[in-house]
Write a protein that holds these residues in place. Structure first.
Motif, short mmCIF file in Angstrom:
data_model
loop_
_atom_site.label_atom_id
_atom_site.label_comp_id
_atom_site.label_asym_id
_atom_site.label_seq_id
_atom_site.Cartn_x
_atom_site.Cartn_y
_atom_site.Cartn_z
N GLY A 23 0.82 -1.20 0.00
CA GLY A 23 0.00 0.00 0.00
C GLY A 23 0.85 1.25 0.00
O GLY A 23 2.07 1.21 0.00
N ARG A 24 0.20 2.37 0.01
CA ARG A 24 0.91 3.65 0.00
C ARG A 24 1.27 4.07 1.43
O ARG A 24 0.62 3.64 2.38
CB ARG A 24 0.06 4.71 -0.68
CG ARG A 24 -1.22 4.97 0.07
CD ARG A 24 -1.96 6.19 -0.44
NE ARG A 24 -3.25 6.28 0.19
CZ ARG A 24 -3.44 6.67 1.44
NH1 ARG A 24 -2.43 7.00 2.20
NH2 ARG A 24 -4.65 6.72 1.96
N PRO A 25 2.27 4.93 1.58
CA PRO A 25 2.62 5.43 2.91
C PRO A 25 1.43 6.14 3.56
O PRO A 25 0.78 6.96 2.92
CB PRO A 25 3.77 6.40 2.65
CG PRO A 25 4.37 5.93 1.38
CD PRO A 25 3.22 5.39 0.57
N GLY A 26 1.16 5.81 4.80
CA GLY A 26 0.09 6.43 5.55
C GLY A 26 -1.26 5.75 5.45
O GLY A 26 -2.18 6.07 6.20
N PRO A 36 -2.99 18.21 2.41
CA PRO A 36 -2.73 18.41 3.84
C PRO A 36 -3.08 17.17 4.66
O PRO A 36 -4.11 16.55 4.45
CB PRO A 36 -3.64 19.58 4.21
CG PRO A 36 -3.91 20.29 2.93
CD PRO A 36 -3.88 19.23 1.88
N GLY A 37 -2.19 16.81 5.57
CA GLY A 37 -2.41 15.64 6.41
C GLY A 37 -1.87 14.35 5.84
O GLY A 37 -1.87 13.33 6.52
N SER A 38 -1.38 14.38 4.60
CA SER A 38 -0.78 13.17 4.03
C SER A 38 0.68 13.05 4.47
O SER A 38 1.31 14.05 4.81
CB SER A 38 -0.86 13.20 2.50
OG SER A 38 -0.11 14.27 1.98
N VAL A 39 1.19 11.84 4.47
CA VAL A 39 2.55 11.59 4.94
C VAL A 39 3.56 12.29 4.04
O VAL A 39 3.48 12.20 2.82
CB VAL A 39 2.84 10.07 4.99
CG1 VAL A 39 4.29 9.81 5.35
CG2 VAL A 39 1.92 9.39 5.99
N SER A 40 4.50 12.96 4.65
CA SER A 40 5.56 13.64 3.91
C SER A 40 6.57 12.64 3.37
O SER A 40 6.84 11.62 4.00
CB SER A 40 6.26 14.64 4.83
OG SER A 40 7.36 15.22 4.16
N GLY A 41 7.14 12.96 2.23
CA GLY A 41 8.16 12.10 1.63
C GLY A 41 9.55 12.37 2.21
O GLY A 41 9.75 13.30 3.00
#
Length: 152
Positions: A23-26, A36-41
């Motif tokens: 899956g994707r991060p977060g 906004p609120g999504s995991v930073s790279g």
């Protein structure tokens, strides 16, 4: 002939090479995929730490305190830790994080309390916990303090 990958190929290539869908991060944390609120790279986080380190060691350490960072790295690290405690502890972000538009939150999206920032800062200053990441782009210092760095 059915050719199975050798165990070294899956081990060296990582879990994704073995066919696991992580899956994707977060996603496991219930965070949005983008915005906004999504995991930073990694790029933004590393950029923010570099800005903070340069400001703390060169601008403050050398410019204000007059300490040569090449001779006394401890002063730079102490100023770095104080910057993290003061800025992240009060606003949830450091100067570098502000420039890269990221912030520290708890896993449930709330502002991290000061004791959590203290723990996170101590582990970050050890460097090793910050260098070991999980699939949600969280270092060991984030996991131990139950925080995540997200886009602001």
């Amino acid at each position: 002939m059915n050719r199975q990958p050798r165990w070294t190929q899956t081990w060296l290539g990582g879990v994704r090479a073995a066919g696991a869908d992580l899956g994707r991060p977060g996603e496991r944390l219930g965070l949005p995929a983008s915005g906004p609120g999504s995991v930073s790279g990694f790029g933004r986080r590393i950029g923010a730490v570099l800005v903070d380190w340069i400001v703390c060691t060169w601008a403050i350490g050398r410019g204000i305190l007059g300490v040569d960072p090449a001779r006394s790295a401890w002063v730079g690290l102490l100023v770095f830790a104080l910057e993290y405690l003061l800025l992240a502890g009060t606003t949830g972000m450091t100067l570098g994080m502000l420039l890269f538009r990221i912030k520290i939150t708890t896993v449930d999206g709330k502002r991290a309390p000061f004791p959590v920032i203290v723990l996170r800062t101590l582990l970050l200053c050890l460097a090793v916990p910050a260098l070991i990441w999980d699939r949600d782009n969280r270092g060991l210092h984030d996991r131990a303090s139950r925080t995540v760095v997200v886009h602001s």
